[in-house]
Design a protein around this motif. Structure first.
Motif, PDB file in Angstrom:
ATOM      1  N   ALA A   3       0.739  -1.362   0.170  1.00 41.09           N
ATOM      2  CA  ALA A   3       0.090  -0.068   0.091  1.00 41.09           C
ATOM      3  C   ALA A   3       0.801   1.193  -0.009  1.00 41.09           C
ATOM      4  N   PHE A   4       2.152   1.109   0.508  1.00 39.74           N
ATOM      5  CA  PHE A   4       3.109   2.475   0.567  1.00 39.74           C
ATOM      6  C   PHE A   4       3.501   2.821  -0.897  1.00 39.74           C
ATOM      7  N   THR A   5       3.639   1.776  -1.797  1.00 40.78           N
ATOM      8  CA  THR A   5       4.415   2.105  -3.055  1.00 40.78           C
ATOM      9  C   THR A   5       3.484   1.796  -4.259  1.00 40.78           C
ATOM     10  N   SER A   6       2.264   1.421  -4.040  1.00 44.65           N
ATOM     11  CA  SER A   6       1.319   1.497  -5.164  1.00 44.65           C
ATOM     12  C   SER A   6       0.745   3.013  -5.438  1.00 44.65           C
ATOM     13  N   PRO A   7       0.618   3.166  -6.843  1.00 43.41           N
ATOM     14  CA  PRO A   7       0.350   4.493  -7.089  1.00 43.41           C
ATOM     15  C   PRO A   7      -1.155   4.478  -6.835  1.00 43.41           C
ATOM     16  N   ARG A   8      -1.555   5.592  -6.411  1.00 44.38           N
ATOM     17  CA  ARG A   8      -3.050   5.917  -5.708  1.00 44.38           C
ATOM     18  C   ARG A   8      -3.569   7.283  -6.145  1.00 44.38           C
ATOM     19  N   ARG A   9      -4.494   7.540  -6.679  1.00 46.40           N
ATOM     20  CA  ARG A   9      -5.288   8.749  -6.920  1.00 46.40           C
ATOM     21  C   ARG A   9      -6.117   9.018  -5.621  1.00 46.40           C
ATOM     22  N   ARG A  10      -6.659   8.270  -5.050  1.00 43.98           N
ATOM     23  CA  ARG A  10      -7.512   8.624  -4.175  1.00 43.98           C
ATOM     24  C   ARG A  10      -6.476   8.316  -2.956  1.00 43.98           C
ATOM     25  N   PRO A  11      -7.296   9.108  -1.845  1.00 46.40           N
ATOM     26  CA  PRO A  11      -6.394   8.717  -0.448  1.00 46.40           C
ATOM     27  C   PRO A  11      -6.303   7.627   0.031  1.00 46.40           C
ATOM     28  N   MET A  12      -5.257   7.034   0.534  1.00 43.15           N
ATOM     29  CA  MET A  12      -5.045   5.755   1.246  1.00 43.15           C
ATOM     30  C   MET A  12      -5.914   5.621   2.481  1.00 43.15           C
ATOM     31  N   ARG A  13      -6.949   4.815   2.676  1.00 40.64           N
ATOM     32  CA  ARG A  13      -7.868   4.474   3.706  1.00 40.64           C
ATOM     33  C   ARG A  13      -7.076   3.883   4.759  1.00 40.64           C
ATOM     34  N   VAL A  14      -7.413   4.624   6.102  1.00 47.33           N
ATOM     35  CA  VAL A  14      -6.653   4.147   7.176  1.00 47.33           C
ATOM     36  C   VAL A  14      -7.792   3.659   8.115  1.00 47.33           C
ATOM     37  N   ALA A  15      -7.424   2.455   8.809  1.00 43.22           N
ATOM     38  CA  ALA A  15      -8.173   2.186   9.971  1.00 43.22           C
ATOM     39  C   ALA A  15      -7.394   2.057  11.186  1.00 43.22           C
ATOM     40  N   ILE A  16      -7.896   2.367  12.401  1.00 40.48           N
ATOM     41  CA  ILE A  16      -7.083   2.301  13.513  1.00 40.48           C
ATOM     42  C   ILE A  16      -7.695   1.256  14.471  1.00 40.48           C
ATOM     43  N   ALA A  17      -6.984   0.273  15.017  1.00 38.93           N
ATOM     44  CA  ALA A  17      -7.606  -0.667  15.925  1.00 38.93           C
ATOM     45  C   ALA A  17      -7.018  -0.295  17.147  1.00 38.93           C
ATOM     46  N   GLY A  18      -7.963   0.417  18.169  1.00 39.03           N
ATOM     47  CA  GLY A  18      -7.515   0.788  19.437  1.00 39.03           C
ATOM     48  C   GLY A  18      -7.821   2.101  19.479  1.00 39.03           C
ATOM     49  N   PHE A  19      -8.632   2.851  20.113  1.00 33.08           N
ATOM     50  CA  PHE A  19      -9.046   4.257  20.336  1.00 33.08           C
ATOM     51  C   PHE A  19      -8.780   4.859  21.851  1.00 33.08           C
ATOM     52  N   GLY A  20      -7.542   4.592  22.261  1.00 39.54           N
ATOM     53  CA  GLY A  20      -7.375   4.952  23.330  1.00 39.54           C
ATOM     54  C   GLY A  20      -6.297   6.229  23.164  1.00 39.54           C
ATOM     55  N   ALA A  21      -5.210   6.513  24.136  1.00 37.00           N
ATOM     56  CA  ALA A  21      -4.518   7.779  24.057  1.00 37.00           C
ATOM     57  C   ALA A  21      -3.867   7.878  22.610  1.00 37.00           C
ATOM     58  N   SER A 248       1.745   9.870  28.677  1.00 36.63           N
ATOM     59  CA  SER A 248       0.419  10.536  28.088  1.00 36.63           C
ATOM     60  C   SER A 248      -0.540  10.203  29.307  1.00 36.63           C
ATOM     61  N   GLU A 249      -1.779  10.215  28.880  1.00 34.25           N
ATOM     62  CA  GLU A 249      -2.750   9.799  29.916  1.00 34.25           C
ATOM     63  C   GLU A 249      -2.651   8.514  30.461  1.00 34.25           C
ATOM     64  N   ASN A 250      -2.084   7.591  29.528  1.00 38.84           N
ATOM     65  CA  ASN A 250      -1.734   6.329  29.845  1.00 38.84           C
ATOM     66  C   ASN A 250      -0.403   6.204  30.353  1.00 38.84           C
ATOM     67  N   PRO A 251       0.062   6.118  31.700  1.00 41.33           N
ATOM     68  CA  PRO A 251       1.387   6.174  32.194  1.00 41.33           C
ATOM     69  C   PRO A 251       2.331   5.359  31.538  1.00 41.33           C
ATOM     70  N   LYS A 252       1.734   4.193  31.029  1.00 38.31           N
ATOM     71  CA  LYS A 252       2.846   3.152  30.303  1.00 38.31           C
ATOM     72  C   LYS A 252       3.245   3.733  28.714  1.00 38.31           C
ATOM     73  N   THR A 253       2.604   4.902  28.169  1.00 38.22           N
ATOM     74  CA  THR A 253       3.022   5.409  26.974  1.00 38.22           C
ATOM     75  C   THR A 253       3.183   6.833  26.956  1.00 38.22           C
ATOM     76  N   GLY A 254       4.312   7.285  26.181  1.00 36.90           N
ATOM     77  CA  GLY A 254       4.783   8.573  26.269  1.00 36.90           C
ATOM     78  C   GLY A 254       3.630   9.301  24.995  1.00 36.90           C
TER      79      GLY A 254
END
Length: 276
Positions: A3-21, A248-254
């Motif tokens: 997905a990083f090297t394929s030529p694309r005219r439309r934006p790359m669609r991004v999913a995020i797994a985990g919606f915390g800090a 961050s708000e999660n002390p285990k993560t910066g």
């Protein structure tokens, strides 16, 4: 072609797994606009909480189950508990898509994911995260690295509950001075501190591997920041690096961790790319 090297005219669609800090901050940046990308969906354990947080974005997207992400996205960013990494990554890799992994330690126990990416033409990307100097370590690894040593010091609250401490009955709640709680390899640290030492595994993968990268972990009741110091001896250079990250708000993560993901995304499509 991934997905990083394929030529694309439309934006790359991004999913995020985990919606915390981390996931929330990355989603905010995508909502505000990162050239070449658009937020497509998120997955969260608490869908109700995630839906309420989603209302703060200008362009809300669906909150889905992990299994529903692959059909709607070209790339997934894993910001979830390490145990969920295979469920998140495998569908994307089978479809020659890309996975940005933050639970880097889990890769050591899920080496089949790298084989899966190789087999199908997918790609696993590990951002720099709360570390620095991975470019220098990767460059040195093209020659011969003699040793890599990392010393991590964290506030007590950032280490509480780590499996290694529990299994070895190491109590740090009431310590009054710095205490070394671990010394060993990056592979051992990844097992004993799965929520804390992804940086050590990233360092090992950039350099001489998880069984030769040595690590010390200290709990320090006086610290307010997560600190990492790295020392590298190689045939091309001798160098040391140090960073103090604000939790961050999660002390285990910066706080710098989600910013590293955002920088990684910008770098993928930038007309000028700086760094290895």
């Amino acid at each position: 072609m991934n997905a990083f090297t394929s030529p694309r005219r439309r934006p790359m669609r991004v999913a995020i797994a985990g919606f915390g800090a981390i996931g929330g901050r990355v989603a905010q940046a995508l909502d505000e606009g990162i050239p070449g990308f658009e937020l497509a969906a998120v997955a969260a354990q608490d869908k109700g909480k995630a839906a309420r947080r989603m209302e703060q974005l200008r362009n809300p997207v669906p909150v889905l189950d992990i299994a529903e992400l692959e059909p709607v996205a070209d790339l997934v960013i894993e910001c979830a508990p390490a145990v969920l990494l295979p469920a998140i990554a495998e569908p994307f890799l089978r479809e020659a898509k890309s996975v940005v992994v933050l639970s880097v330690g889990a890769l050591l126990a899920q080496e089949h994911l790298v084989a899966l990416a190789r087999q199908h033409g997918g790609q696993i990307v590990v951002p720099t995260g709360a570390l620095l100097g991975l470019d220098a370590v990767a460059a040195a690894a093209e020659g011969r690295i003699e040793s890599v040593r990392m010393v991590t010091r964290k506030p007590v609250r950032g280490l509480l509950g780590a499996p290694y401490l529990v299994e070895n009955n190491i109590r740090i709640e009431d310590i009054r001075e710095p205490m070394r709680v671990f010394e060993g390899t990056a592979r051992e640290a990844a097992k004993g501190f799965p929520a804390n030492l992804n940086v050590a595994v990233a360092l090992s993968l950039a350099g001489i591997g998880p069984d030769r990268t040595m690590l010390e972990i200290w709990a320090d009741p006086e610290l307010q920041r997560n600190t990492h110091r790295i020392e590298v001896e190689s045939d091309s250079a001798r160098f040391s690096m140090s960073i103090e990250g604000i939790p961050s708000e999660n002390p285990k993560t910066g706080r710098i961790t989600p910013l590293s993901v955002i920088a990684c995304l910008r770098k993928m499509t930038a007309p000028l790319r700086v760094g290895t």
